[in-house]
Write a protein that holds these residues in place. Structure first.
Motif, mmCIF file in Angstrom:
data_model
loop_
_atom_site.group_PDB
_atom_site.id
_atom_site.type_symbol
_atom_site.label_atom_id
_atom_site.label_comp_id
_atom_site.label_asym_id
_atom_site.label_seq_id
_atom_site.Cartn_x
_atom_site.Cartn_y
_atom_site.Cartn_z
ATOM 1 N N ASN A 34 -6.356 102.007 3.992
ATOM 2 C CA ASN A 34 -6.745 101.238 5.166
ATOM 3 C C ASN A 34 -7.789 102.035 5.939
ATOM 4 N N LEU A 35 -8.941 101.412 6.177
ATOM 5 C CA LEU A 35 -10.024 102.003 6.961
ATOM 6 C C LEU A 35 -10.346 101.038 8.102
ATOM 7 N N TYR A 36 -10.024 101.432 9.324
ATOM 8 C CA TYR A 36 -10.233 100.550 10.475
ATOM 9 C C TYR A 36 -10.975 101.317 11.563
ATOM 10 N N GLY A 37 -12.024 100.663 12.114
ATOM 11 C CA GLY A 37 -12.897 101.368 13.036
ATOM 12 C C GLY A 37 -13.303 100.551 14.238
ATOM 13 N N ALA A 38 -13.911 101.248 15.204
ATOM 14 C CA ALA A 38 -14.445 100.637 16.422
ATOM 15 C C ALA A 38 -15.810 101.243 16.707
ATOM 16 N N ASP A 39 -16.753 100.379 17.078
ATOM 17 C CA ASP A 39 -18.141 100.774 17.325
ATOM 18 C C ASP A 39 -18.505 100.342 18.741
ATOM 19 N N GLN B 9 -13.568 105.811 13.157
ATOM 20 C CA GLN B 9 -12.882 105.132 12.066
ATOM 21 C C GLN B 9 -11.658 105.949 11.668
ATOM 22 N N LEU B 10 -10.518 105.269 11.513
ATOM 23 C CA LEU B 10 -9.271 105.914 11.101
ATOM 24 C C LEU B 10 -8.945 105.526 9.662
ATOM 25 N N ILE B 11 -8.183 106.391 8.998
ATOM 26 C CA ILE B 11 -7.795 106.132 7.618
ATOM 27 C C ILE B 11 -6.340 106.494 7.410
ATOM 28 N N ASN B 12 -5.654 105.723 6.578
ATOM 29 C CA ASN B 12 -4.398 106.176 5.983
ATOM 30 C C ASN B 12 -4.320 105.596 4.578
ATOM 31 N N ALA B 13 -3.581 106.263 3.693
ATOM 32 C CA ALA B 13 -3.566 105.860 2.289
ATOM 33 C C ALA B 13 -2.270 106.307 1.642
ATOM 34 N N GLN C 216 -11.425 109.481 9.916
ATOM 35 C CA GLN C 216 -12.397 109.482 8.835
ATOM 36 C C GLN C 216 -13.805 109.701 9.359
ATOM 37 N N GLN C 217 -14.161 109.025 10.448
ATOM 38 C CA GLN C 217 -15.465 109.206 11.091
ATOM 39 C C GLN C 217 -15.279 109.192 12.601
#
Length: 560
Positions: free
Chosen positions: A177-182, A194-198, A219-220
């Protein structure tokens, strides 16, 4: 990265596709979003007049020099519903020439997407549009975009790594899951996070580490400043970020594991109408931790360099016009660990290495043909771990592909030939020049071979490529790479080590890998891509103890 809050300038529509996606997903479908006025368009070399819009369903493209299943016209690239940044001619094809990775409706890196067109509520036509442009003040100069991806991947291997890796008949599965905000703070400042979990599972599984299993982490996370400098649209990015401004056969996003590559440092860029430049200095993210929000920096692995791209005007080739791009680049690596090891006569020697890559890539397209040719000379030094004794490095790589497209056909066929050479270097000497070319930072998985059993070192690969796209939502590709050792005195390499077989191997021919890919773009947000390959090893490798094997991979991806 990529797309500050600026509109594409009027008149900046690029020429026909020059940087096309090496994937099997179609990139256009019938248009449904009307524009406000008719425009003149050029499609496959013919002039027409009529309303044009960005296709509402597009591929999630992979990087690659040629082979985009369907072509976007210049007018479509400049349509109000484009998610490309304000990069003018560098948006041609999948926009990869702008240096922020390929973009269809969505990008390989979501930080490169530009959703500012949704400022116009009449262009909202998707339930997720409410999350792509959220004004935070009355004028809409401060706004927020959310992005997301969930990928479920499973794959089966009959005899992993030519039979050298146990267990056999391994079935693996991963989910990420890669979910982000700009957040855009006016026209010149933005913050992207951007956050990640796997996680991963399977039967007879092997090889899982923190690039497959990751508790929630960053992640970023970067700050970008943009403005006009010396007549150019310029930017400065500082923080943790993905970096895709290199040929995908040299460096990419780390596709097979769940955690993409990310880097920590700075990047600066500038765009003029037909020239762009990019400079950067990074250290790799240390993603080896297992607890939440612990990823830091790995100062042993560095990436730095400079790139410039020139987009000459369209060139007349017979009755067609060709748009092309010339990249000139320097890419520097500093790394240690298994990726830095060099082969010896019987094993590998550990140490650290500095690699200086000086290279070029010329790539372009016309309505009926597409091509890419590139070369890299790799210099530097290797230092042995125990003695710090240094050896010079002199290695090389040549990468090329050319293909013919019969656009008028309802099958939209693309037929091409791909050829790649990576130097091997004699493994026996312990002094003198090291001749083994390395590409340690995860080149595009499917560029050479979908199994990834053979690394781009000491390799000659030649493959026909055939792709058909009979419908807007389905595409099918066939490849069959024939592989040889470039130097028969050097070993065959996996992605992280040299192969060791039970008995000596003295031949040059490695084998052939017939493979097929089927991609279905189910709607704007759902894509299903499947790969199947059969690695047929040579008689010489079989005599040394290697095995044939079947490989299958499925990817089901949701994006918004």
């Amino acid at each position: 990265m990529g797309a500050p809050a600026l509109a594409i300038p009027a008149g900046a529509a690029p020429a026909p596709s020059a940087e096309a996606a090496q994937t099997t997903v179609p990139t256009t479908v019938p248009t449904t979003v009307p524009t406000t006025a008719p425009v003149a368009i050029q499609h496959d070399g013919k002039q027409a007049t009529g309303p044009v819009a960005r296709p509402p369903i597009q591929t999630f493209p992979h990087a690659g020099p040629v082979g985009q299943p369907r072509r976007l016209t210049p007018a479509q690239l400049a349509a109000p519903t484009s998610t490309h940044g304000p990069w003018g001619v560098f948006n041609a094809g999948n926009g990869e020439s702008a240096g922020f990775g390929p973009i269809g409706r969505y990008g390989v890196n979501p930080a490169a997407e530009n959703w500012q067109y949704l400022r116009n509520p009449r262009l909202h036509d998707d339930p997720f549009d409410a999350l792509k442009f959220i004004p935070l003040n009355r004028s809409g100069t401060i706004w927020l975009t959310f992005s997301g991806e969930t990928r479920v991947r499973n794959w089966f291997e009959q005899r992993p790594n030519l039979g050298t890796r146990s267990p056999n008949d391994s079935g693996r599965m991963s989910i990420r899951n890669l979910y982000g905000a700009d957040l855009h703070l006016g026209a010149h400042v933005r913050l992207f996070t951007q956050l990640i979990n796997a996680d991963s599972a399977g039967w007879s599984a092997y090889g899982y580490n923190t690039t497959y299993r990751k508790r929630l982490d960053v992640q970023q996370a970067f700050l970008e400043l943009t403005g006009r400098v010396a007549g150019a649209h310029a930017g400065f990015i500082f923080g943790r970020q993905q970096f895709l401004d290199a040929p995908s056969y040299i460096l990419y996003a780390r596709e097979t594991p769940s955690v993409p590559l990310s880097w920590n440092g700075f990047r600066t860029y500038a765009f003029w109408p037909r020239i762009r430049i990019d400079a950067y200095d990074f250290v790799q993210t240390n993603d080896s931790y297992t607890s939440m929000f612990r990823d830091t920096e790995n100062y042993q692995n560095r990436l730095y360099g400079f790139n410039t791209t020139w987009a000459p005007g369209p060139i007349a080739v017979g009755r067609e016009r060709m748009q092309s791009f010339l990249d000139l680049f320097y890419i520097g690596y500093k790394l240690a660990g298994s990726a830095a090891a060099i082969p010896t006569a019987t094993k590998s020697a550990s140490g650290s290495t500095t690699r200086n890559n000086f290279g070029f890539r010329w790539h372009g397209s016309a309505p009926s043909f597409e091509f890419s040719v590139g070369g890299v000379w790799q210099g530097g030094t290797f230092n042995y771990a125990t003695t710090n004794r240094a050896r010079d490095v002199s290695a090389f790589a040549v990468n090329s592909i050319i293909g013919y497209r019969h656009t008028p056909s309802p099958l939209h066929p693309f037929m091409g030939v791909q050829a790649d050479i990576y130097s091997g270097g004699d493994a026996a000497p312990t002094r003198g020049t090291v001749g083994t070319y390395i590409a340690p930072y995860s080149p595009q998985t499917n560029y050479l071979d979908t199994t990834t059993y053979i690394a781009p070192s000491n390799l000659v690969s030649l493959s026909p490529v055939l792709r058909i796209t009979p419908r807007d939502y389905v595409s099918f590709q066939l490849k069959a790479p024939f592989m040889w050792r470039e130097d028969t005195n050097a070993p065959i390499f996996t992605s992280s080590a040299r192969y060791t077989f039970p008995r000596p191997y003295n031949g040059g021919f490695i084998g052939v890998v017939p493979q097929a890919a089927l991609s279905l773009q189910l709607n704007r947000h759902l894509n299903w891509t499947q790969y199947v390959a059969r690695f047929v090893t040579s008689n010489g490798l079989k005599a040394a103890g290697a095995s044939d094997g079947t490989y299958y991979q499925s990817n089901f991806v949701f994006r918004f």
